[in-house]
Design a protein around this motif. Structure first.
Motif, short mmCIF file in Angstrom:
data_model
loop_
_atom_site.label_atom_id
_atom_site.label_comp_id
_atom_site.label_asym_id
_atom_site.label_seq_id
_atom_site.Cartn_x
_atom_site.Cartn_y
_atom_site.Cartn_z
N ALA A 1 0.81 -1.22 0.00
CA ALA A 1 0.00 0.00 0.00
C ALA A 1 0.84 1.27 0.00
O ALA A 1 0.36 2.34 -0.39
CB ALA A 1 -0.93 0.00 1.22
N SER A 2 2.10 1.18 0.42
CA SER A 2 2.94 2.38 0.46
C SER A 2 3.18 2.94 -0.93
O SER A 2 3.49 4.14 -1.06
CB SER A 2 4.28 2.07 1.13
OG SER A 2 5.02 1.12 0.38
N VAL A 3 3.06 2.12 -1.98
CA VAL A 3 3.26 2.62 -3.34
C VAL A 3 2.13 3.57 -3.73
O VAL A 3 2.36 4.66 -4.24
CB VAL A 3 3.39 1.45 -4.33
CG1 VAL A 3 3.37 1.96 -5.77
CG2 VAL A 3 4.67 0.66 -4.06
N ALA A 4 0.89 3.15 -3.48
CA ALA A 4 -0.25 4.04 -3.77
C ALA A 4 -0.19 5.29 -2.89
O ALA A 4 -0.47 6.41 -3.34
CB ALA A 4 -1.56 3.30 -3.56
N LYS A 5 0.19 5.12 -1.63
CA LYS A 5 0.31 6.28 -0.75
C LYS A 5 1.38 7.25 -1.27
O LYS A 5 1.20 8.47 -1.26
CB LYS A 5 0.67 5.84 0.68
CG LYS A 5 0.82 6.99 1.66
CD LYS A 5 1.32 6.53 3.01
CE LYS A 5 0.26 5.85 3.81
NZ LYS A 5 0.71 5.61 5.22
N ALA A 6 2.50 6.69 -1.74
CA ALA A 6 3.57 7.53 -2.29
C ALA A 6 3.07 8.35 -3.47
O ALA A 6 3.39 9.53 -3.62
CB ALA A 6 4.75 6.66 -2.71
N ALA A 7 2.26 7.71 -4.33
CA ALA A 7 1.73 8.42 -5.50
C ALA A 7 0.82 9.58 -5.07
O ALA A 7 0.89 10.68 -5.63
CB ALA A 7 0.96 7.45 -6.39
N VAL A 8 -0.01 9.33 -4.08
CA VAL A 8 -0.92 10.38 -3.59
C VAL A 8 -0.10 11.52 -2.98
O VAL A 8 -0.36 12.71 -3.23
CB VAL A 8 -1.91 9.79 -2.58
CG1 VAL A 8 -2.72 10.91 -1.91
CG2 VAL A 8 -2.85 8.81 -3.27
N LEU A 9 0.90 11.18 -2.17
CA LEU A 9 1.74 12.22 -1.57
C LEU A 9 2.54 12.98 -2.62
O LEU A 9 2.87 14.16 -2.42
CB LEU A 9 2.69 11.59 -0.55
CG LEU A 9 2.04 11.01 0.71
CD1 LEU A 9 3.08 10.31 1.57
CD2 LEU A 9 1.33 12.08 1.51
N ALA A 10 2.84 12.32 -3.72
CA ALA A 10 3.57 12.98 -4.81
C ALA A 10 2.65 13.82 -5.68
O ALA A 10 3.11 14.42 -6.66
CB ALA A 10 4.28 11.93 -5.66
N GLY A 11 1.36 13.86 -5.37
CA GLY A 11 0.44 14.77 -6.05
C GLY A 11 -0.47 14.15 -7.07
O GLY A 11 -1.23 14.86 -7.73
N PHE A 12 -0.45 12.82 -7.21
CA PHE A 12 -1.29 12.17 -8.22
C PHE A 12 -2.66 11.82 -7.64
O PHE A 12 -2.76 11.43 -6.48
CB PHE A 12 -0.63 10.88 -8.73
CG PHE A 12 0.61 11.11 -9.53
CD1 PHE A 12 0.53 11.38 -10.89
CD2 PHE A 12 1.86 11.06 -8.93
CE1 PHE A 12 1.68 11.60 -11.64
CE2 PHE A 12 3.01 11.28 -9.66
CZ PHE A 12 2.92 11.55 -11.02
N PRO A 13 -3.71 11.93 -8.45
CA PRO A 13 -5.00 11.39 -8.01
C PRO A 13 -4.87 9.89 -7.81
O PRO A 13 -4.17 9.21 -8.57
CB PRO A 13 -5.94 11.70 -9.19
CG PRO A 13 -5.24 12.76 -9.98
CD PRO A 13 -3.77 12.55 -9.78
N VAL A 14 -5.54 9.37 -6.79
CA VAL A 14 -5.41 7.94 -6.52
C VAL A 14 -5.87 7.10 -7.70
O VAL A 14 -5.38 5.99 -7.93
CB VAL A 14 -6.18 7.57 -5.23
CG1 VAL A 14 -7.69 7.70 -5.44
CG2 VAL A 14 -5.81 6.18 -4.75
#
Length: 476
Positions: A183-196
């Motif tokens: 799950a940290s990969v999806a969280k990283a994407a969200v923190l990097a500014g991407f829509p989930v």
């Protein structure tokens, strides 16, 4: 020299320092010696256990021995992540050499994120990182950073891939990871500014590996719809089952499609030290970045992660921001200033715990320990596979053994939940669960350097006995 006759409440005398060190060492050696017989978990009376820690500090302080005893009480409760029976989630380590390293690092308190502030210690970190790059076959221009763990490593990987593959207006960028990815990969994407929604969940094959063909289809569809595919994530050992994705095929696809290939090897990456691991990880050397957790496969304490990048300069492009108050910092020479390659400016000296245990024990000791864990996982798998009533659907690639029990009657899901409770009630082992294709699955993960054949034999016996007790009678 300081004046021993003066009172410095925050600076103990030499005798006081030595007394505290002796007391702490006695506590720690006794704690480690007692681990084989300590409960694998103790979750009883937790409200009473935490109550003493709610007291605020007093104006005049408390004796060290009294506080040390309190710490011992706290260490006795919860998950015993340092012990041989902890087989839940992904076990951490706790090498004694790492405790010494942290003691020394905190004592000398040097700042290592700018190279010339502590050049020898910054070199220690760079030596450790370069050893890791060599381990995975990365070229001379590669490099990396030590992080607090895999989550921060994955975050920096996503940010670096975004900078390398997308324009500043990046919201049409899409990334691809299997449904088994941490799950940290999806969280990283969200923190990097991407829509989930831009994190595409790729179906897995029946053996729970990344379906590279499905990735290719999704990339083509997204491009046709105006999106910008930029990153694919493959796993060198998933958390759920330890499955290794087809890394070579993922690399071929990434090169053909111009995607950044990131390997999440937080759990499994260090099996690269073993011959079996190197066979499984064929193609990892062609990736653009790799996440590792030395606090898993290298048995270090929690808080030790790593990100390796094939082109080290890409990290700096993604993370460096200058400031006037840093104008006195010397320019880089052979040793990097890690602050320019990482989200962190201030942090602890993680490199000493990585470097010291390698220099002290040698790399072969870690390779041997990891080979032992692979053998133990195969042993537990075979024990459960050959026991009537158990389903062990996935032969372990690494050291996760996932299983279910088939009850003669009643609800299978509820039965397996109760089975897990019974196993953990033994307090000799502690396992965890997950959901795979919506089904409740029990899993054992064998990573700790303190887990050996005797504990896994005991674990197999506990699991079988718990199943018999659950049904009230032995199976024929």
């Amino acid at each position: 020299m300081r004046d021993e006759g003066m009172a410095h409440p925050l600076e103990p005398s030499t005798d006081e320092m030595e007394a505290m060190i002796r007391a702490a060492l006695a506590f720690l050696t006794r704690f480690i010696q007692d681990l084989p017989e300590a409960p694998a978990s103790d979750l009883d009376d937790l409200a009473d256990a935490v109550a003493p820690f709610r007291a605020p500090p007093s104006a005049g302080g408390r004796p060290f021995d009294e506080l040390l005893a309190l710490i011992g009480q706290g260490a006795a409760k919860g998950f015993n992540t340092a012990g041989p029976g902890y087989l839940a989630y992904i076990p951490g380590g706790g090498l004694f050499a790492a405790a010494l390293a942290d003691f020394l690092a905190c004592g000398v308190n040097r700042y290592v994120n700018v190279w010339h502030a502590a050049p020898a210690f910054a070199q220690i970190e760079w030596t450790a990182v370069r050893w890791l790059c060599d381990l995975f076959g990365y070229p001379a221009g590669s490099g990396g950073i030590l992080t607090s763990g895999g989550s921060m490593a994955n975050f920096s990987a996503v940010v670096t891939a975004r900078r390398a593959r997308l324009p500043d207006d990046f919201l049409s960028g899409t990334m691809y990871a299997s449904e088994q990815t941490h799950a940290s990969v999806a969280k990283a994407a969200v923190l990097a500014g991407f829509p989930v929604a831009n994190v595409r969940s790729v179906p897995s094959t029946p053996d729970l590996a990344l379906d590279v063909g499905a990735v290719a289809e999704m990339v083509a569809k997204d491009r046709a719809n105006g999106f910008q595919p930029f990153l694919v994530v493959a796993n060198a050992g998933t958390t759920n089952t330890g499955t290794v994705d087809p890394l070579e095929a993922a690399g071929v696809l990434a090169r053909e499609q111009g995607l950044w290939l990131h390997i999440d090897g937080a759990y499994g990456g260090f099996f690269q030290l073993t011959e079996r691991g190197r066979r499984l990880f064929a193609g990892i050397e062609a990736s653009d970045s790799i996440t590792l957790d030395p606090h898993k496969g290298m048995f270090l304490p929690y808080g030790t992660g790593c990100l390796l990048v094939r082109e080290f300069a890409r990290l700096k492009e993604a993370h460096h921001v200058g400031a006037e108050y840093l104008q006195d910092i010397a320019p880089e020479e052979e040793i990097p200033s890690f602050a320019d390659y990482s989200p962190e400016l201030s942090r602890d000296f993680r490199g000493l715990r990585v470097w010291l245990r390698l220099m002290l024990h040698g790399a072969d000791a870690f390779a041997s320990a990891l080979d032992e864990k692979l053998d133990l996982a195969r042993f537990l798998y075979e024990q459960l596979r050959d026991t009537p009533g158990f389903e062990v659907p996935w032969k372990p690639d690494l050291t996760v053994v996932a299983f279910r029990y088939r009850p003669r009657s009643g609800d299978a899901e509820e039965c397996n939940r109760r089975l897990l409770d019974r196993i953990n009630a033994s307090k000799r082992v502690f396992l965890s669960s997950t959901l795979i294709a919506g089904r409740f699955v029990i899993r054992a993960c064998i990573v700790s350097h303190r887990t050996h054949r005797d504990r896994i034999e005991e674990a197999a016996a506990i699991i079988r006995r718990a199943a018999r007790d659950l049904e009230g009678e032995p199976r024929p």
